[in-house]
Design an enzyme around this catalytic site. Structure first.
Site, PDB file in Angstrom:
ATOM      1  N   THR A 142     -45.191 -28.004  10.721  1.00  0.00           N
ATOM      2  CA  THR A 142     -45.264 -29.356  10.563  1.00  0.00           C
ATOM      3  C   THR A 142     -46.122 -30.091   9.587  1.00  0.00           C
ATOM      4  N   GLY A 181     -51.046 -26.444  17.253  1.00  0.00           N
ATOM      5  CA  GLY A 181     -51.547 -26.230  18.563  1.00  0.00           C
ATOM      6  C   GLY A 181     -52.798 -25.186  18.134  1.00  0.00           C
ATOM      7  N   GLU A 424     -40.498 -27.990  18.458  1.00  0.00           N
ATOM      8  CA  GLU A 424     -39.720 -26.841  18.475  1.00  0.00           C
ATOM      9  C   GLU A 424     -38.330 -27.419  18.277  1.00  0.00           C
TER      10      GLU A 424
HETATM   11  C1  LIG Z   1     -44.266 -11.268  21.723  1.00  0.00           C
HETATM   12  C2  LIG Z   1     -45.694 -10.957  21.492  1.00  0.00           C
HETATM   13  C3  LIG Z   1     -46.592 -10.128  22.545  1.00  0.00           C
HETATM   14  C4  LIG Z   1     -47.365 -11.235  22.952  1.00  0.00           C
HETATM   15  C5  LIG Z   1     -47.384 -11.558  24.440  1.00  0.00           C
HETATM   16  C6  LIG Z   1     -46.809 -12.933  24.498  1.00  0.00           C
HETATM   17  C7  LIG Z   1     -46.755 -13.524  26.044  1.00  0.00           C
HETATM   18  C8  LIG Z   1     -46.151 -14.864  26.113  1.00  0.00           C
HETATM   19  C9  LIG Z   1     -47.030 -15.722  25.964  1.00  0.00           C
HETATM   20  C10 LIG Z   1     -46.294 -16.953  25.517  1.00  0.00           C
HETATM   21  C11 LIG Z   1     -47.073 -18.258  25.919  1.00  0.00           C
HETATM   22  C12 LIG Z   1     -46.753 -19.484  24.744  1.00  0.00           C
HETATM   23  C13 LIG Z   1     -45.862 -20.343  25.103  1.00  0.00           C
HETATM   24  C14 LIG Z   1     -45.324 -21.085  23.831  1.00  0.00           C
HETATM   25  C15 LIG Z   1     -45.631 -22.619  23.951  1.00  0.00           C
HETATM   26  C16 LIG Z   1     -45.119 -22.821  22.476  1.00  0.00           C
HETATM   27  C17 LIG Z   1     -45.472 -24.128  22.438  1.00  0.00           C
HETATM   28  C18 LIG Z   1     -44.784 -24.785  21.041  1.00  0.00           C
HETATM   29  C19 LIG Z   1     -45.403 -25.942  20.506  1.00  0.00           C
HETATM   30  C20 LIG Z   1     -44.687 -26.418  19.620  1.00  0.00           C
HETATM   31  C21 LIG Z   1     -44.466 -25.481  17.956  1.00  0.00           C
HETATM   32  C22 LIG Z   1     -43.768 -26.275  17.167  1.00  0.00           C
HETATM   33  O1  LIG Z   1     -43.286 -27.474  17.136  1.00  0.00           O
HETATM   34  S1  LIG Z   1     -43.503 -25.428  15.890  1.00  0.00           S
HETATM   35  C23 LIG Z   1     -42.451 -26.298  14.568  1.00  0.00           C
HETATM   36  C24 LIG Z   1     -41.141 -26.342  14.905  1.00  0.00           C
HETATM   37  N1  LIG Z   1     -40.407 -26.962  13.992  1.00  0.00           N
HETATM   38  C25 LIG Z   1     -39.089 -27.098  14.098  1.00  0.00           C
HETATM   39  O2  LIG Z   1     -38.381 -26.769  15.031  1.00  0.00           O
HETATM   40  C26 LIG Z   1     -38.473 -27.997  12.831  1.00  0.00           C
HETATM   41  C27 LIG Z   1     -37.039 -28.314  13.135  1.00  0.00           C
HETATM   42  N2  LIG Z   1     -36.387 -27.947  11.973  1.00  0.00           N
HETATM   43  C28 LIG Z   1     -35.383 -27.100  11.641  1.00  0.00           C
HETATM   44  O3  LIG Z   1     -35.498 -25.928  12.374  1.00  0.00           O
HETATM   45  C29 LIG Z   1     -34.753 -27.025  10.377  1.00  0.00           C
HETATM   46  O4  LIG Z   1     -35.031 -28.022   9.441  1.00  0.00           O
HETATM   47  C30 LIG Z   1     -33.196 -27.362  10.650  1.00  0.00           C
HETATM   48  C31 LIG Z   1     -32.939 -28.707  11.710  1.00  0.00           C
HETATM   49  C32 LIG Z   1     -32.403 -26.293  11.732  1.00  0.00           C
HETATM   50  C33 LIG Z   1     -32.271 -27.790   9.670  1.00  0.00           C
HETATM   51  O5  LIG Z   1     -32.400 -26.546   8.674  1.00  0.00           O
HETATM   52  P1  LIG Z   1     -31.837 -26.250   7.086  1.00  0.00           P
HETATM   53  O6  LIG Z   1     -32.183 -27.819   6.559  1.00  0.00           O
HETATM   54  O7  LIG Z   1     -32.649 -25.259   6.472  1.00  0.00           O
HETATM   55  O8  LIG Z   1     -30.360 -26.050   7.488  1.00  0.00           O
HETATM   56  P2  LIG Z   1     -29.245 -26.691   7.375  1.00  0.00           P
HETATM   57  O9  LIG Z   1     -29.121 -27.867   8.511  1.00  0.00           O
HETATM   58  O10 LIG Z   1     -28.855 -27.167   5.960  1.00  0.00           O
HETATM   59  O11 LIG Z   1     -28.291 -25.781   7.781  1.00  0.00           O
HETATM   60  C34 LIG Z   1     -28.197 -24.590   7.089  1.00  0.00           C
HETATM   61  C35 LIG Z   1     -27.685 -23.315   7.919  1.00  0.00           C
HETATM   62  O12 LIG Z   1     -28.604 -22.611   8.410  1.00  0.00           O
HETATM   63  C36 LIG Z   1     -28.478 -22.472   9.836  1.00  0.00           C
HETATM   64  N3  LIG Z   1     -29.464 -22.503  10.402  1.00  0.00           N
HETATM   65  C37 LIG Z   1     -30.613 -23.396  10.637  1.00  0.00           C
HETATM   66  N4  LIG Z   1     -31.567 -22.848  11.380  1.00  0.00           N
HETATM   67  C38 LIG Z   1     -31.164 -21.666  11.746  1.00  0.00           C
HETATM   68  C39 LIG Z   1     -31.879 -20.835  12.479  1.00  0.00           C
HETATM   69  N5  LIG Z   1     -33.144 -21.137  13.340  1.00  0.00           N
HETATM   70  N6  LIG Z   1     -31.516 -19.360  12.648  1.00  0.00           N
HETATM   71  C40 LIG Z   1     -30.202 -19.274  12.027  1.00  0.00           C
HETATM   72  N7  LIG Z   1     -29.534 -20.040  11.488  1.00  0.00           N
HETATM   73  C41 LIG Z   1     -29.976 -21.348  11.092  1.00  0.00           C
HETATM   74  C42 LIG Z   1     -27.425 -23.475  10.129  1.00  0.00           C
HETATM   75  O13 LIG Z   1     -26.806 -23.359  11.226  1.00  0.00           O
HETATM   76  C43 LIG Z   1     -26.644 -23.504   8.960  1.00  0.00           C
HETATM   77  O14 LIG Z   1     -25.593 -22.644   9.129  1.00  0.00           O
HETATM   78  P3  LIG Z   1     -24.311 -22.771   8.198  1.00  0.00           P
HETATM   79  O15 LIG Z   1     -24.462 -23.212   6.875  1.00  0.00           O
HETATM   80  O16 LIG Z   1     -23.675 -21.562   8.337  1.00  0.00           O
HETATM   81  O17 LIG Z   1     -23.724 -23.848   8.727  1.00  0.00           O
HETATM   82  C1  LIG Z   2     -47.274 -31.617  21.620  1.00  0.00           C
HETATM   83  C2  LIG Z   2     -46.586 -30.992  20.178  1.00  0.00           C
HETATM   84  C3  LIG Z   2     -47.079 -29.876  19.813  1.00  0.00           C
HETATM   85  C4  LIG Z   2     -46.584 -29.400  18.636  1.00  0.00           C
HETATM   86  N1  LIG Z   2     -47.002 -28.213  18.258  1.00  0.00           N
HETATM   87  C5  LIG Z   2     -46.742 -27.810  16.651  1.00  0.00           C
HETATM   88  C6  LIG Z   2     -47.001 -26.730  16.231  1.00  0.00           C
HETATM   89  O1  LIG Z   2     -47.844 -25.943  16.862  1.00  0.00           O
HETATM   90  N2  LIG Z   2     -46.812 -26.377  15.091  1.00  0.00           N
HETATM   91  C7  LIG Z   2     -46.076 -27.024  14.170  1.00  0.00           C
HETATM   92  O2  LIG Z   2     -45.985 -26.814  13.210  1.00  0.00           O
HETATM   93  N3  LIG Z   2     -45.359 -28.324  14.625  1.00  0.00           N
HETATM   94  C8  LIG Z   2     -45.884 -28.683  15.932  1.00  0.00           C
HETATM   95  N4  LIG Z   2     -45.390 -29.974  16.597  1.00  0.00           N
HETATM   96  C9  LIG Z   2     -44.549 -30.653  15.648  1.00  0.00           C
HETATM   97  C10 LIG Z   2     -42.906 -30.839  16.151  1.00  0.00           C
HETATM   98  O3  LIG Z   2     -42.537 -29.509  15.890  1.00  0.00           O
HETATM   99  C11 LIG Z   2     -42.404 -31.859  15.482  1.00  0.00           C
HETATM  100  O4  LIG Z   2     -42.937 -33.139  15.841  1.00  0.00           O
HETATM  101  C12 LIG Z   2     -40.876 -31.786  15.708  1.00  0.00           C
HETATM  102  O5  LIG Z   2     -40.420 -30.849  14.884  1.00  0.00           O
HETATM  103  C13 LIG Z   2     -40.208 -33.031  15.312  1.00  0.00           C
HETATM  104  O6  LIG Z   2     -40.250 -33.569  13.880  1.00  0.00           O
HETATM  105  P1  LIG Z   2     -40.746 -34.985  13.640  1.00  0.00           P
HETATM  106  O7  LIG Z   2     -41.983 -35.111  14.217  1.00  0.00           O
HETATM  107  O8  LIG Z   2     -40.841 -34.964  11.987  1.00  0.00           O
HETATM  108  O9  LIG Z   2     -39.848 -35.969  14.113  1.00  0.00           O
HETATM  109  P2  LIG Z   2     -38.641 -36.851  13.197  1.00  0.00           P
HETATM  110  O10 LIG Z   2     -37.793 -35.744  12.521  1.00  0.00           O
HETATM  111  O11 LIG Z   2     -39.474 -37.658  12.348  1.00  0.00           O
HETATM  112  O12 LIG Z   2     -37.956 -37.593  14.307  1.00  0.00           O
HETATM  113  C14 LIG Z   2     -37.830 -39.022  14.341  1.00  0.00           C
HETATM  114  C15 LIG Z   2     -36.660 -39.559  14.962  1.00  0.00           C
HETATM  115  O13 LIG Z   2     -35.754 -39.229  13.793  1.00  0.00           O
HETATM  116  C16 LIG Z   2     -34.513 -38.733  14.092  1.00  0.00           C
HETATM  117  N5  LIG Z   2     -33.929 -37.756  13.180  1.00  0.00           N
HETATM  118  C17 LIG Z   2     -34.646 -36.967  12.293  1.00  0.00           C
HETATM  119  N6  LIG Z   2     -33.844 -36.335  11.504  1.00  0.00           N
HETATM  120  C18 LIG Z   2     -32.630 -36.524  11.647  1.00  0.00           C
HETATM  121  C19 LIG Z   2     -31.395 -36.128  11.464  1.00  0.00           C
HETATM  122  N7  LIG Z   2     -31.173 -35.203  10.414  1.00  0.00           N
HETATM  123  N8  LIG Z   2     -30.150 -36.655  11.994  1.00  0.00           N
HETATM  124  C20 LIG Z   2     -30.444 -37.438  13.160  1.00  0.00           C
HETATM  125  N9  LIG Z   2     -31.620 -37.928  13.531  1.00  0.00           N
HETATM  126  C21 LIG Z   2     -32.645 -37.569  13.075  1.00  0.00           C
HETATM  127  C22 LIG Z   2     -34.808 -37.823  15.381  1.00  0.00           C
HETATM  128  O14 LIG Z   2     -33.829 -37.500  16.288  1.00  0.00           O
HETATM  129  C23 LIG Z   2     -36.107 -38.645  16.166  1.00  0.00           C
HETATM  130  O15 LIG Z   2     -35.245 -39.489  16.996  1.00  0.00           O
HETATM  131  C24 LIG Z   2     -45.823 -30.415  17.827  1.00  0.00           C
HETATM  132  C25 LIG Z   2     -45.489 -31.625  18.382  1.00  0.00           C
HETATM  133  C26 LIG Z   2     -45.962 -31.907  19.574  1.00  0.00           C
HETATM  134  C27 LIG Z   2     -45.531 -33.371  20.113  1.00  0.00           C
END
Ligand SMILES: CCCCCCCCCCCCCCCCCCCCCC(=O)SCCNC(=O)CCNC(=O)[C@H](O)C(C)(C)COP(=O)(O)OP(=O)(O)OC[C@H]1O[C@@H](n2cnc3c(N)ncnc32)[C@H](O)[C@@H]1OP(=O)(O)O
Ligand SMILES: Cc1cc2nc3c(=O)[nH]c(=O)nc-3n(C[C@H](O)[C@H](O)[C@H](O)COP(=O)(O)OP(=O)(O)OC[C@H]3O[C@@H](n4cnc5c(N)ncnc54)[C@H](O)[C@@H]3O)c2cc1C
Length: 662
Positions: A142, A181, A424
């Site tokens: 992000t 994080g 996520e």
């Molecule tokens: C194991 C090891 C051992 C170790 C031991 C381990 C022990 C365990 C210990 C663990 C403890 C820790 C706990 C963890 C805590 C974690 C805390 C987390 C904190 C938070 C972290 C974060 O926050 S981190 C950032 C996350 N940030 C997002 O989450 C961005 C969202 N944004 C998107 O994800 C994309 O932007 C979005 C919208 C899809 C559009 O992506 P785009 O524009 O590229 O795609 P389009 O919409 O154009 O779609 C085009 C086509 O791609 C397809 N598609 C899209 N995604 C796909 C996908 N993922 N897989 C397959 N297909 C996918 C879709 O279905 C379409 O398919 P089709 O074309 O066929 O219809």
């Molecule tokens: C506690 C915390 C920990 C995090 N840890 C990590 C990390 O470790 N690594 C990392 O990379 N990121 C991390 N993030 C970031 C996080 O993944 C993003 O905040 C998240 O993916 C949402 O994206 P944004 O903030 O850009 O929200 P935005 O996309 O700006 O969302 C704002 C509003 O816009 C709307 N919106 C946006 N796009 C669309 C669309 N296409 N259609 C309709 N509505 C839409 C949403 O629904 C929402 O209401 C963390 C966030 C938090 C709060």
């Protein structure tokens, strides 16, 4: 030792089933329960992990204490030989009492990304040092300007063939990495998601391992600006950070190359699917489903135990004040959430199994189920986190004033959990991803393709099509779970159809695909929501068929009915419109729900006991196993920092001088 509160004792005596049997079922087996408890007791009995109340500490102290615990944890995991990911997770959760911590991103996303996206050579280079915590990493995706729309991320990695290095840059303010994080202070490496440029061409987002701090001094490396983003709603232990890269050079070998590759001369080899870069997000989304169950089951444990020991108001004149759990309104707040907590526990297990099964296929080179895995993880993550998030707050308010105290545990559960709706993948955005899949499947089914998996019900669309809704018989038998599953399925089919038709209608008005999509978002999100709701009800019903113990089966059947019927009342418009339900049936459902509340009442405490949270993990004065709420609340308040002196210094500084002036 204070005696157990008599009310809560009586609740346990009145239960109709054996809590231990149900706990074993939730854990997977008696052996798994034993092992989980063993791991938890390793932590609870460890003097190094004695827990100071974070409510009485500053943010810096909380971060410090968390890093201390995390470091000790890594040593001890090694000493005890705990290496199974699930067991590491038990241990970790217990060490940090459910709080997020500075190493989460290292353990959950850095290591996972290495495992899934590094080539064998890269694994040799990076995994062992990362496992041993020489390399501490985070997942830096992000940016200030973009979290959702990751294709528009601006950080660049440009290949320089002359030195065989990538040069990383954050060229604008909006391209500064923001949120990861553990980035602010803890990490010395980051997996940075950046636009890959080679031989003058952009190939989109790829993952790079970027050293950001000196391995000896921990000082930021040249070209790296890094720090903490400041206080948040919660997550006090976590140093979410910012990162600006200016001409930072890394060797070619630091691009994760299991799938996409850049050759020494700069030529680019495409991955089999460009969505494989998104794999770690799918993993965490799948895990979050289980987190929803945990957050909700903890909150229910607190609110239900407290409701069993709290007496308030008069139910019948002259009689003692009843337990607040005897109020129908209180039951109506809490029991549907209890049912949802059970439902989500089973859905969490299913999601985890499904993730591992399909990832197994992916590792064998079969990517065919990737779209369904993505759609399922995205939708269920959004569906369960929304419900759990709202449910925690209901539980808190169900505890009256005391729920507002930090010692209730509920505020911490809420602020720690609520970002799962955003991180996520923001929930609405995730629902729209699931909708994209559903609409695609709907169209395929209409073209006569046979669908499998969770969307196979769309095959029936053809069959249902010609019949006008009004001529279809009402299908719901409100006492039969299988019939309710069927109703949810038909509702989902109907709402997917409504969404698809809305798109079609917009397109006929000669609007572009994209505008048609935007103008149908409300219907699309509703379709996904209905699909997920169906999946949850279906999985809950399926789980029942695995239960052999009749007493446990009976009580879970009651919960499953409550979950399904309550969901119908919340969405009655859909069921009525689709002709799945008649108006008289709606009031029958209300009556049935009331009867189910009465059925659940004697088992409510036993049902939360079965989640088996020990007091140390629950960390709640209101949710204590022994029910001795008031005594411990008084003790807790006495420890408040404001009570360190009888007269606070502010009295001498401001009040006393003021008084002499007046
Ligand atoms: C194991 C090891 C051992 C170790 C031991 C381990 C022990 C365990 C210990 C663990 C403890 C820790 C706990 C963890 C805590 C974690 C805390 C987390 C904190 C938070 C972290 C974060 O926050 S981190 C950032 C996350 N940030 C997002 O989450 C961005 C969202 N944004 C998107 O994800 C994309 O932007 C979005 C919208 C899809 C559009 O992506 P785009 O524009 O590229 O795609 P389009 O919409 O154009 O779609 C085009 C086509 O791609 C397809 N598609 C899209 N995604 C796909 C996908 N993922 N897989 C397959 N297909 C996918 C879709 O279905 C379409 O398919 P089709 O074309 O066929 O219809
Ligand atoms: C506690 C915390 C920990 C995090 N840890 C990590 C990390 O470790 N690594 C990392 O990379 N990121 C991390 N993030 C970031 C996080 O993944 C993003 O905040 C998240 O993916 C949402 O994206 P944004 O903030 O850009 O929200 P935005 O996309 O700006 O969302 C704002 C509003 O816009 C709307 N919106 C946006 N796009 C669309 C669309 N296409 N259609 C309709 N509505 C839409 C949403 O629904 C929402 O209401 C963390 C966030 C938090 C709060």
């Amino acid at each position: 030792l204070a005696a157990m509160n008599p009310d809560i004792c009586r609740e346990r005596e009145n239960a109709t089933f054996n809590t231990e049997t149900l706990t074993n079922m939730l854990d997977g087996s008696a052996e798994k329960t034993r092992r989980r408890r063993e791991i938890e007791s390793l932590v609870i009995n460890d003097p190094d992990f004695q827990h100071d109340d974070p409510n009485f500490m500053s943010r810096s102290e909380r971060y410090d204490a968390a890093v201390k615990k995390s470091s000790q944890m890594i040593m001890k995991l090694r000493d005890y030989g705990i290496s199974d990911p699930e067991e590491i997770y038990f241990y970790k959760r217990c060490v940090h009492r459910g709080f997020s911590e500075p190493l989460d991103l290292h353990l959950g996303m850095f290591l996972t990304t290495l495992l899934n996206q590094a080539s064998p050579t890269q694994l040799d280079t990076f995994f062992t040092p990362a496992w041993n915590l020489e390399i501490v990493g985070t997942y830096a995706q992000t940016e200030l300007g973009h979290g959702t729309h990751i294709r528009k991320l601006e950080t660049t990695a440009t290949y320089d063939p002359s030195t065989q290095e990538f040069v990383l840059n954050c060229p604008t303010v909006s391209s500064i990495k923001w949120w990861p994080g553990g980035l602010g202070k803890t990490s010395n490496h980051a997996i940075v998601l950046a636009q890959l440029y080679t031989l003058g061409k952009c190939h989109g987002l790829h993952a790079f391992i970027v050293p950001i701090r000196c391995m000896k001094t921990h000082q930021p490396l040249p070209g790296v600006t890094v720090g903490d983003i400041g206080p948040k709603f919660g997550f006090e232990e976590v140093d979410n950070g910012y990162l600006k890269l200016e001409n930072v050079r890394i060797p070619r070998e630091n691009m994760l190359m299991k799938y996409a590759q850049v050759e020494p001369d700069g030529s680019y080899l495409k991955p089999p699917s460009d969505k494989l870069t998104y794999g770690t997000m799918v993993f965490i989304r799948a895990m979050i489903v289980g987190e929803s169950a945990r957050a909700l089951s903890k909150s229910c444990t607190i609110a239900i135990r407290y409701s069993a020991v709290r007496h308030q108001s008069e139910l019948r004149p002259g009689e003692p004040e009843p337990q607040i759990l005897d109020y129908q309104a209180q039951q109506y707040k809490l029991f549907p959430l209890l049912a949802a907590a059970y439902a989500f526990t089973f859905v969490g297990q299913y999601m985890s199994d499904t993730y591992h099964r399909i990832t197994g296929h992916i590792n064998q080179g079969d990517f065919s189920q990737l779209p369904e895995l993505h759609a399922l993880a995205a939708g269920l993550k959004a569906f369960t986190t929304w419900t759990a998030n709202a449910g925690i707050e209901v539980c808190r308010m169900a505890c009256g004033g005391h729920g507002y105290l930090c010692c209730s545990g509920l505020p911490d559960i809420y602020v720690t959990f609520t970002p799962t709706c955003t991180y996520e993948g923001e929930n609405t955005v995730m629902m729209l991803q699931t909708a994209r899949f559903l609409v695609k499947c709907y169209r395929q089914a209409r073209e006569g393709q046979q669908l499998s998996g969770t969307v196979s019900y769309l095959n029936e669309q053809q069959r249902l099509q010609p019949q006008p809704v009004s001529s279809r018989p009402t299908v719901v038998n409100i006492n039969d779970l299988a019939s309710l599953v069927e109703a949810y399925k038909l509702r989902a089919a109907k709402l997917v159809e409504v969404a698809a038709k809305s798109l079609q209608g917009e397109l006929q008005r000669s609007i572009s695909q994209e505008d048609a999509w935007n103008n149908s978002s409300i219907e699309l999100v509703r379709a996904s929501d209905a699909h997920c709701h169906y999946v949850v009800v279906e999985l809950f019903a399926a789980k029942l068929s695995e239960i052999s113990d009749t007493a446990v089966h009976s009580v879970l059947n009651t919960l499953a009915l409550l979950y399904a019927l309550h969901g119908i009342t919340l969405n009655s418009g859909d069921f009525l419109q689709a002709g799945l339900l008649s108006v008289p049936q709606l009031s029958q459902i209300t009556q049935r729900i009331k009867a189910l509340l009465v059925e659940i009442r004697p088992n409510a405490v036993a049902l939360v006991d079965s989640f088996d949270y020990n007091d140390e993990m629950l960390n709640s004065v209101l949710g204590r196993y022994d029910g001795n709420v008031y005594e411990s609340m008084f003790e807790w308040a006495k420890r408040s920092p404001l009570n360190r002196t009888e007269v606070h210094e502010s009295y001498y500084k401001y009040m006393k001088p003021l008084r002499s002036k007046l």
